[in-house]
Design a protein around this motif. Sequence first.
Motif, mmCIF file in Angstrom:
data_model
loop_
_atom_site.group_PDB
_atom_site.id
_atom_site.type_symbol
_atom_site.label_atom_id
_atom_site.label_comp_id
_atom_site.label_asym_id
_atom_site.label_seq_id
_atom_site.Cartn_x
_atom_site.Cartn_y
_atom_site.Cartn_z
ATOM 1 N N GLY A 150 0.811 -1.213 0.000
ATOM 2 C CA GLY A 150 0.000 0.000 0.000
ATOM 3 C C GLY A 150 0.844 1.262 0.000
ATOM 4 O O GLY A 150 0.535 2.233 -0.705
ATOM 5 N N ALA A 151 1.910 1.255 0.780
ATOM 6 C CA ALA A 151 2.782 2.437 0.838
ATOM 7 C C ALA A 151 3.440 2.705 -0.509
ATOM 8 O O ALA A 151 3.537 3.856 -0.946
ATOM 9 C CB ALA A 151 3.841 2.243 1.925
ATOM 10 N N GLN A 152 3.879 1.647 -1.183
ATOM 11 C CA GLN A 152 4.504 1.834 -2.493
ATOM 12 C C GLN A 152 3.486 2.290 -3.541
ATOM 13 O O GLN A 152 3.788 3.122 -4.405
ATOM 14 C CB GLN A 152 5.198 0.551 -2.954
ATOM 15 N N LEU A 153 2.265 1.759 -3.456
ATOM 16 C CA LEU A 153 1.209 2.191 -4.375
ATOM 17 C C LEU A 153 0.906 3.673 -4.174
ATOM 18 O O LEU A 153 0.819 4.437 -5.149
ATOM 19 C CB LEU A 153 -0.048 1.351 -4.167
ATOM 20 N N GLU A 154 0.775 4.093 -2.923
ATOM 21 C CA GLU A 154 0.498 5.512 -2.645
ATOM 22 C C GLU A 154 1.629 6.404 -3.141
ATOM 23 O O GLU A 154 1.382 7.482 -3.693
ATOM 24 C CB GLU A 154 0.268 5.721 -1.152
ATOM 25 N N LEU A 155 2.856 5.961 -2.971
ATOM 26 C CA LEU A 155 3.995 6.738 -3.447
ATOM 27 C C LEU A 155 3.960 6.859 -4.975
ATOM 28 O O LEU A 155 4.155 7.944 -5.525
ATOM 29 C CB LEU A 155 5.306 6.097 -2.993
ATOM 30 N N ALA A 156 3.696 5.745 -5.659
ATOM 31 C CA ALA A 156 3.613 5.771 -7.121
ATOM 32 C C ALA A 156 2.507 6.716 -7.574
ATOM 33 O O ALA A 156 2.705 7.526 -8.494
ATOM 34 C CB ALA A 156 3.366 4.361 -7.657
ATOM 35 N N GLU A 157 1.363 6.647 -6.922
ATOM 36 C CA GLU A 157 0.253 7.528 -7.294
ATOM 37 C C GLU A 157 0.597 8.997 -7.043
ATOM 38 O O GLU A 157 0.288 9.860 -7.879
ATOM 39 C CB GLU A 157 -1.012 7.139 -6.518
ATOM 40 N N SER A 158 1.255 9.280 -5.932
ATOM 41 C CA SER A 158 1.604 10.669 -5.616
ATOM 42 C C SER A 158 2.599 11.247 -6.606
ATOM 43 O O SER A 158 2.675 12.455 -6.787
ATOM 44 C CB SER A 158 2.153 10.781 -4.196
#
Length: 174
Positions: A150-158
Amino acid sequence: MTPEVRAAVERVLGARVERARPVAGGDINDAFAVELGDRRTVFVKENPRAETEMFPAEARGLAWMAEADALRVPEVLHASGEPACIVLEYLEPARRSTGFDEKVGQGLAALHRFGAPGFGLDYGNYIGRLPQNNDEAPDWVSFYRDRRLGAQLELAESRGLGDADLRRDFDRLF
């Protein structure tokens, strides 16, 4: 090796750097086998763009893994955020012995059995140059889903690297 790291190695280890040859050490850091004037060889990783906590967090993780006495972990000789580097005992590459894969598998299993009181750590660390939150979670699934994927997904989206399809796929996985 940068002059700042060379000076730190010489100061901390009390020996002159005679030679530093590049070795494989990952994608984000420069890594060297460093021959010292006192005939020791050490492994040095440096990254002038690293967060100041990155190498000290790596040193802490290596020390924790060494406590398990399950696998051969190089001794940490020095870690610093300024200059950003870590100095480790140099382990000479060698041919794989008979049963190597089995021994590594058994060592990894023993390392995981050594365990921790919960799922998480009391400090953050890094995946590459990206910070990782290790706050405890009630179970492994929650920890891995929230603190890793989840943290990596949020970073990619940001950073504009994730689209609606990627989010949908991860939501289905989660």
